[in-house]
Write an enzyme that holds these catalytic residues in place. Structure first.
Site, mmCIF file in Angstrom:
data_model
loop_
_atom_site.group_PDB
_atom_site.id
_atom_site.type_symbol
_atom_site.label_atom_id
_atom_site.label_comp_id
_atom_site.label_asym_id
_atom_site.label_seq_id
_atom_site.Cartn_x
_atom_site.Cartn_y
_atom_site.Cartn_z
ATOM 1 N N GLY A 1 45.333 5.017 27.641
ATOM 2 C CA GLY A 1 46.068 6.268 27.672
ATOM 3 C C GLY A 1 46.125 6.778 29.091
ATOM 4 N N GLY A 2 46.659 7.954 29.258
ATOM 5 C CA GLY A 2 46.788 8.533 30.577
ATOM 6 C C GLY A 2 45.454 8.793 31.260
ATOM 7 C CG MET A 3 43.592 11.888 30.811
ATOM 8 S SD MET A 3 43.153 13.440 30.040
ATOM 9 C CE MET A 3 41.528 13.695 30.696
ATOM 10 N N GLY A 4 42.304 7.311 30.101
ATOM 11 C CA GLY A 4 41.232 6.343 29.907
ATOM 12 C C GLY A 4 41.620 5.151 29.077
ATOM 13 C CB VAL B 1 40.034 2.791 23.272
ATOM 14 C CG1 VAL B 1 39.144 2.469 22.079
ATOM 15 C CG2 VAL B 1 40.226 4.303 23.405
ATOM 16 C CE LYS C 1 39.426 8.953 24.621
ATOM 17 N NZ LYS C 1 39.892 10.010 23.701
ATOM 18 C CG ASP D 1 47.125 16.462 20.600
ATOM 19 O OD1 ASP D 1 48.342 16.716 20.468
ATOM 20 O OD2 ASP D 1 46.705 15.468 21.204
#
Length: 186
Positions: free
Chosen positions: A44-47, A49, A64, A159
């Site tokens: 994803g944008g931040m990390g 998995v 994660k 979310d």
């Protein structure tokens, strides 16, 4: 030791493994905490998995990892820790279980969570289209139960979307819902 060249299996070329893992910072075969990384499940944008396994008891987990650039951002770090803490405070069968938290030598935080087999609700809807009430009801019931447990713990997800509702399939029964991604929970 959480991550070093000593924890990488000798037969693995770390640079080639990282390239094979779509630029992942952790090559396959690297030990993170008690688990060995086997492959990237998603980014994803931040990390990232990762699929990982305990080498002795063979317990499969997901790890994660927050991307290193975000580890120095206090607000992002707080959000990452808040997600893990919120999930653990709720402790509901329809919310992903997180059972370990740590940091790599470079300061990048990670947490270890249960490994799920199934698909995101968004994938099912894209493939099969809209659901009728008999199929949707068990999914809605379990999702609402998870949200009610979160609200009882004073936590609002903020979310909720089909990408954050995971359907785990068990033979002969309705899918078991797991609500994911409490990263912006309050």
């Amino acid at each position: 030791m959480l991550l070093s060249s000593e924890t990488i299996a000798p037969s693995i070329d770390p640079i080639a493994a990282a390239e094979a893992d779509n630029g992942s910072p952790i090559p396959n075969g690297t030990q993170v905490g008690d688990y060995v990384i086997e492959r990237v499940l998603g980014e994803g944008g931040m990390g990232w998995v990762f699929d990982a396994v305990h080498p002795l008891i063979r317990k499969r987990v997901a790890v994660k990892l927050l991307k290193g650039a975000f580890a120095s951002d206090e607000a992002v770090m707080e959000r990452f820790v808040r997600e893990a803490r919120a999930v653990c405070e709720i402790g509901h069968r329809n919310i992903i279980e997180i059972f370990n938290f740590g940091t790599l030598e470079d300061g990048s935080p990670y947490y270890v969570m249960e490994s799920l087999k199934g698909e995101e609700l968004s994938e099912k809807l894209s493939r099969d289209g809209a659901m009728g009430f008999p199929e949707a009801y068990p999914i809605l019931r379990q999702t609402f139960a998870a949200l009610a447990a979160a609200h009882d713990a004073g936590i609002v997800h903020r979310d909720l979307k089909p990408e954050n509702i995971y359907l785990c399939y068990e033979e002969g029964s309705d899918p078991v819902v797991k609500v994911l991604d409490f990263g912006i929970a309050k």
